[in-house]
Scaffold this motif. Structure first.
Motif, PDB file in Angstrom:
ATOM      1  N   TYR A 142       0.843  -1.201   0.000  1.00  0.00           N
ATOM      2  CA  TYR A 142       0.000   0.000   0.000  1.00  0.00           C
ATOM      3  C   TYR A 142       0.880   1.254   0.000  1.00  0.00           C
ATOM      4  O   TYR A 142       0.632   2.196  -0.758  1.00  0.00           O
ATOM      5  CB  TYR A 142      -0.943   0.002   1.213  1.00  0.00           C
ATOM      6  CG  TYR A 142      -1.781   1.252   1.284  1.00  0.00           C
ATOM      7  CD1 TYR A 142      -2.918   1.392   0.491  1.00  0.00           C
ATOM      8  CD2 TYR A 142      -1.422   2.306   2.120  1.00  0.00           C
ATOM      9  CE1 TYR A 142      -3.682   2.541   0.527  1.00  0.00           C
ATOM     10  CE2 TYR A 142      -2.184   3.468   2.168  1.00  0.00           C
ATOM     11  CZ  TYR A 142      -3.309   3.583   1.371  1.00  0.00           C
ATOM     12  OH  TYR A 142      -4.058   4.732   1.401  1.00  0.00           O
ATOM     13  N   THR A 143       1.910   1.252   0.820  1.00  0.00           N
ATOM     14  CA  THR A 143       2.813   2.404   0.889  1.00  0.00           C
ATOM     15  C   THR A 143       3.508   2.641  -0.448  1.00  0.00           C
ATOM     16  O   THR A 143       3.594   3.780  -0.927  1.00  0.00           O
ATOM     17  CB  THR A 143       3.865   2.199   2.006  1.00  0.00           C
ATOM     18  OG1 THR A 143       3.174   2.050   3.249  1.00  0.00           O
ATOM     19  CG2 THR A 143       4.831   3.357   2.087  1.00  0.00           C
ATOM     20  N   ILE A 144       3.986   1.581  -1.072  1.00  0.00           N
ATOM     21  CA  ILE A 144       4.652   1.705  -2.377  1.00  0.00           C
ATOM     22  C   ILE A 144       3.684   2.289  -3.403  1.00  0.00           C
ATOM     23  O   ILE A 144       4.039   3.192  -4.174  1.00  0.00           O
ATOM     24  CB  ILE A 144       5.188   0.338  -2.855  1.00  0.00           C
ATOM     25  CG1 ILE A 144       6.328  -0.131  -1.942  1.00  0.00           C
ATOM     26  CG2 ILE A 144       5.656   0.413  -4.309  1.00  0.00           C
ATOM     27  CD1 ILE A 144       6.690  -1.597  -2.112  1.00  0.00           C
ATOM     28  N   LEU A 145       2.466   1.783  -3.413  1.00  0.00           N
ATOM     29  CA  LEU A 145       1.475   2.242  -4.394  1.00  0.00           C
ATOM     30  C   LEU A 145       1.052   3.693  -4.191  1.00  0.00           C
ATOM     31  O   LEU A 145       0.770   4.398  -5.155  1.00  0.00           O
ATOM     32  CB  LEU A 145       0.228   1.350  -4.350  1.00  0.00           C
ATOM     33  CG  LEU A 145       0.399  -0.040  -4.936  1.00  0.00           C
ATOM     34  CD1 LEU A 145      -0.750  -0.947  -4.503  1.00  0.00           C
ATOM     35  CD2 LEU A 145       0.472   0.036  -6.455  1.00  0.00           C
ATOM     36  N   THR A 146       1.022   4.138  -2.952  1.00  0.00           N
ATOM     37  CA  THR A 146       0.473   5.457  -2.664  1.00  0.00           C
ATOM     38  C   THR A 146       1.524   6.537  -2.431  1.00  0.00           C
ATOM     39  O   THR A 146       1.153   7.693  -2.217  1.00  0.00           O
ATOM     40  CB  THR A 146      -0.484   5.404  -1.450  1.00  0.00           C
ATOM     41  OG1 THR A 146       0.225   4.893  -0.320  1.00  0.00           O
ATOM     42  CG2 THR A 146      -1.693   4.551  -1.762  1.00  0.00           C
ATOM     43  N   GLU A 147       2.805   6.186  -2.467  1.00  0.00           N
ATOM     44  CA  GLU A 147       3.784   7.261  -2.303  1.00  0.00           C
ATOM     45  C   GLU A 147       3.759   8.152  -3.539  1.00  0.00           C
ATOM     46  O   GLU A 147       3.410   7.723  -4.635  1.00  0.00           O
ATOM     47  CB  GLU A 147       5.192   6.724  -2.009  1.00  0.00           C
ATOM     48  CG  GLU A 147       5.754   5.757  -2.981  1.00  0.00           C
ATOM     49  CD  GLU A 147       7.077   5.149  -2.510  1.00  0.00           C
ATOM     50  OE1 GLU A 147       7.489   5.296  -1.354  1.00  0.00           O
ATOM     51  OE2 GLU A 147       7.705   4.513  -3.360  1.00  0.00           O
TER      52      GLU A 147
END
Length: 154
Positions: A142-147
């Motif tokens: 999720y973090t990778i996708l939303t950074e």
């Protein structure tokens, strides 16, 4: 538009394998229900109907299934990373291990297209896909996708 506006952390999942494209679409139906309360059968039916028009496997191991669903008010997304790729009838005939599904309201003209373009742009970046494939933790995915794109470029 940002991915964090259309994707909830609980709509990100890692599964070891899906036996088929149809099974993967069912996984998205389950995820749409658990994360957003969309009836799973309705989500699967809408995705399958869209797939009948032409496969949404865009190449390089990525699929972007999407559908319009009556009764939702915003464009929403769900992400699945497969540990074992599945045949998705992709344009390059490569199996898919990264899949991002979008669900849009029936009348979501431009917003649906903007969301699809954003997801497509994000998953066309080989560095982003490499990071996704290197992680099996949903929160990290999720973090990778939303950074932000600026952070991804660093």
């Amino acid at each position: 538009m940002e991915l964090s506006k259309i994707l909830k952390p609980e709509a990100v999942k890692v599964i070891s394998a899906a036996s088929s494209k149809k099974r993967l679409l069912h996984e998205f139906g389950d995820l749409a229900f658990s994360a957003y309360g969309i009836r799973a059968g309705l989500a699967v039916e809408a995705l399958q109907e869209r797939e009948s028009l032409g496969p949404t496997g865009v190449g390089h191991g990525v699929a972007l299934p999407h559908a319009r669903i009556d009764g939702i008010s915003d464009v929403i997304g769900a992400f699945i990373l497969l540990e074992k790729p599945v045949d998705f009838e992709a344009v390059d005939r490569q199996p898919v291990d990264i899949a991002f599904a979008l669900f849009a309201p029936e009348d979501a003209g431009v917003e649906h297209l903007k969301a699809l373009a954003l997801v497509s742009r994000t998953l066309r970046d080989a560095r982003v896909c490499a990071k996704l494939r290197a992680n099996a933790d949903a929160a990290t995915l999720y973090t990778i996708l939303t950074e932000s794109p600026a952070v991804q470029a660093a």
